[in-house]
Design a protein around this motif. Structure first.
Motif, PDB file in Angstrom:
ATOM      1  N   PRO A   2       0.833  -1.205   0.000  1.00 32.74           N
ATOM      2  CA  PRO A   2       0.000   0.000   0.000  1.00 32.74           C
ATOM      3  C   PRO A   2       0.861   1.246   0.000  1.00 32.74           C
ATOM      4  O   PRO A   2       1.930   1.284   0.605  1.00 32.74           O
ATOM      5  CB  PRO A   2      -0.802  -0.132   1.307  1.00 32.74           C
ATOM      6  CG  PRO A   2      -0.700  -1.568   1.684  1.00 32.74           C
ATOM      7  CD  PRO A   2       0.604  -2.052   1.166  1.00 32.74           C
ATOM      8  N   THR A   3       0.420   2.250  -0.697  1.00 35.23           N
ATOM      9  CA  THR A   3       1.145   3.515  -0.716  1.00 35.23           C
ATOM     10  C   THR A   3       0.595   4.472   0.320  1.00 35.23           C
ATOM     11  O   THR A   3       1.196   5.501   0.585  1.00 35.23           O
ATOM     12  CB  THR A   3       1.047   4.158  -2.105  1.00 35.23           C
ATOM     13  OG1 THR A   3      -0.333   4.345  -2.451  1.00 35.23           O
ATOM     14  CG2 THR A   3       1.700   3.280  -3.156  1.00 35.23           C
ATOM     15  N   GLU A   4      -0.529   4.133   0.902  1.00 34.82           N
ATOM     16  CA  GLU A   4      -1.144   4.991   1.911  1.00 34.82           C
ATOM     17  C   GLU A   4      -1.547   4.129   3.111  1.00 34.82           C
ATOM     18  O   GLU A   4      -1.820   2.938   2.979  1.00 34.82           O
ATOM     19  CB  GLU A   4      -2.401   5.672   1.352  1.00 34.82           C
ATOM     20  CG  GLU A   4      -2.165   6.513   0.099  1.00 34.82           C
ATOM     21  CD  GLU A   4      -1.526   7.857   0.410  1.00 34.82           C
ATOM     22  OE1 GLU A   4      -1.334   8.175   1.603  1.00 34.82           O
ATOM     23  OE2 GLU A   4      -1.223   8.587  -0.546  1.00 34.82           O
ATOM     24  N   ARG A   5      -1.591   4.757   4.273  1.00 40.42           N
ATOM     25  CA  ARG A   5      -2.059   4.051   5.459  1.00 40.42           C
ATOM     26  C   ARG A   5      -2.863   5.006   6.328  1.00 40.42           C
ATOM     27  O   ARG A   5      -2.668   6.225   6.291  1.00 40.42           O
ATOM     28  CB  ARG A   5      -0.892   3.474   6.262  1.00 40.42           C
ATOM     29  CG  ARG A   5       0.080   4.509   6.820  1.00 40.42           C
ATOM     30  CD  ARG A   5       1.223   3.839   7.560  1.00 40.42           C
ATOM     31  NE  ARG A   5       2.211   4.796   8.041  1.00 40.42           N
ATOM     32  CZ  ARG A   5       2.127   5.436   9.203  1.00 40.42           C
ATOM     33  NH1 ARG A   5       1.084   5.209  10.013  1.00 40.42           N
ATOM     34  NH2 ARG A   5       3.054   6.290   9.576  1.00 40.42           N
ATOM     35  N   THR A   6      -3.769   4.431   7.092  1.00 39.45           N
ATOM     36  CA  THR A   6      -4.596   5.244   7.975  1.00 39.45           C
ATOM     37  C   THR A   6      -3.823   5.597   9.246  1.00 39.45           C
ATOM     38  O   THR A   6      -2.808   4.989   9.571  1.00 39.45           O
ATOM     39  CB  THR A   6      -5.891   4.501   8.339  1.00 39.45           C
ATOM     40  OG1 THR A   6      -5.563   3.214   8.878  1.00 39.45           O
ATOM     41  CG2 THR A   6      -6.773   4.318   7.118  1.00 39.45           C
ATOM     42  N   GLU A  50     -10.308   8.704  -9.974  1.00 41.52           N
ATOM     43  CA  GLU A  50      -8.938   8.726 -10.483  1.00 41.52           C
ATOM     44  C   GLU A  50      -7.924   8.016  -9.603  1.00 41.52           C
ATOM     45  O   GLU A  50      -6.758   7.902  -9.982  1.00 41.52           O
ATOM     46  CB  GLU A  50      -8.494  10.181 -10.671  1.00 41.52           C
ATOM     47  CG  GLU A  50      -9.407  11.004 -11.572  1.00 41.52           C
ATOM     48  CD  GLU A  50      -8.965  12.452 -11.659  1.00 41.52           C
ATOM     49  OE1 GLU A  50      -7.787  12.679 -12.015  1.00 41.52           O
ATOM     50  OE2 GLU A  50      -9.772  13.348 -11.357  1.00 41.52           O
ATOM     51  N   GLY A  51      -8.326   7.543  -8.443  1.00 39.83           N
ATOM     52  CA  GLY A  51      -7.400   6.869  -7.547  1.00 39.83           C
ATOM     53  C   GLY A  51      -6.720   7.832  -6.591  1.00 39.83           C
ATOM     54  O   GLY A  51      -6.779   9.052  -6.759  1.00 39.83           O
ATOM     55  N   LEU A  52      -6.047   7.265  -5.589  1.00 36.42           N
ATOM     56  CA  LEU A  52      -5.419   8.100  -4.567  1.00 36.42           C
ATOM     57  C   LEU A  52      -4.227   8.888  -5.090  1.00 36.42           C
ATOM     58  O   LEU A  52      -3.880   9.934  -4.531  1.00 36.42           O
ATOM     59  CB  LEU A  52      -4.978   7.233  -3.385  1.00 36.42           C
ATOM     60  CG  LEU A  52      -6.097   6.702  -2.484  1.00 36.42           C
ATOM     61  CD1 LEU A  52      -5.497   5.864  -1.360  1.00 36.42           C
ATOM     62  CD2 LEU A  52      -6.921   7.838  -1.902  1.00 36.42           C
TER      63      LEU A  52
END
Length: 261
Positions: A2-6, A50-52
């Motif tokens: 993942p390129t992002e995390r909460t 468009e995605g994150l």
């Protein structure tokens, strides 16, 4: 990966925004035209379309018709905004009333609800939630999903572990399905067309006698699914395996035994 995390932002400010403890700081001057909900809704629409990777504070501001600095009076940054977006998506999830139904039906409903979430918001499947945003949407989701496993003889730790395993499976399926769609889009061919085009090339270099099991099984799967990977079959088959594992665990719990005893 993942390129992002909460929960990557300021925890205090994030929780304050998630639970809407109070309105943003009130300052003298003209009445503010935006709201946190409007910012979150706009950001979610961008990510859906468009995605994150396309989601920036500048792009959100552009869609809202304000300068970027205006957004920072509502949300500290993209990390906190992502938590708000995901929690809002959780809050909007339809929740099936499975009270009184067999546990398998309850668990299947939870899996299908999460699969539908990822179909509506593909970006959500790419986000790591090992540190979940503990907002009202997240907590309502967790409460609802745990009830599918309650009253079956499982310990609280087993209930949490079963739910985590189920949701991890569904998220993995969603990511794999997204990868399959991306491959089709990039090549401008569906899997059957791609294999039809490349099978002769493979046949020239592959010695079938050296890999008899792989060739036999691969051919059977390809004939059945029209490709090496079918997202729907992977989800259905995998969920059946998950349910079988849960059934064994529940049976052990109700008989008061442990694995290997």
């Amino acid at each position: 990966m993942p390129t992002e995390r909460t929960s990557a932002g300021d925890p205090a400010r994030t929780l304050h925004l998630l639970w809407r403890g109070s309105s943003p700081d009130r300052r003298r001057g003209p009445r503010r035209a935006l709201s946190i909900d409007a910012v979150v809704e706009t950001a979610g629409a961008i990510a859906d379309a468009e995605g994150l990777d396309a989601l920036t504070m500048r792009q959100v501001a552009k869609e809202l018709g304000v300068v970027p600095m205006t957004l920072y009076t509502y949300v500290p940054g993209k990390a906190e905004l992502l938590d708000l977006m995901l929690d809002a998506a959780y809050a909007r999830m339809p929740r099936t009333d499975t009270g009184g139904r067999p546990w398998r039906e309850r668990v299947i409903a939870v899996a299908d609800e999460n699969r539908a979430l990822f179909e509506r918001h593909p970006w959500a499947a790419t986000v790591s939630t090992s540190r979940p945003p503990l907002g009202p949407g997240q907590m309502a989701k967790y409460e609802h999903e745990l009830r599918a496993l309650d009253g079956l003889g499982l310990s609280d730790l087993e209930m949490d572990a079963c739910l985590t395993h189920l949701l991890t499976f569904v998220q993995a399926c969603a990511r794999a399905a997204a990868d399959a769609r991306a491959a089709q889009d990039d090549s401008a061919m569906n899997d059957q067309q791609w294999w039809d085009l490349n099978a002769p090339l493979l046949a020239r270099v592959l010695d079938a006698d050296s890999y008899p099991t792989a060739v036999r099984v691969g051919a059977a799967a390809g004939a059945a699914h029209g490709s090496a990977y079918d997202p729907d079959h992977a989800y259905t088959f995998g969920l059946r395996c998950v349910l079988s594992a849960f059934a064994a665990l529940i049976d052990e719990a109700q008989r008061g035994t442990t694995p290997g005893s």
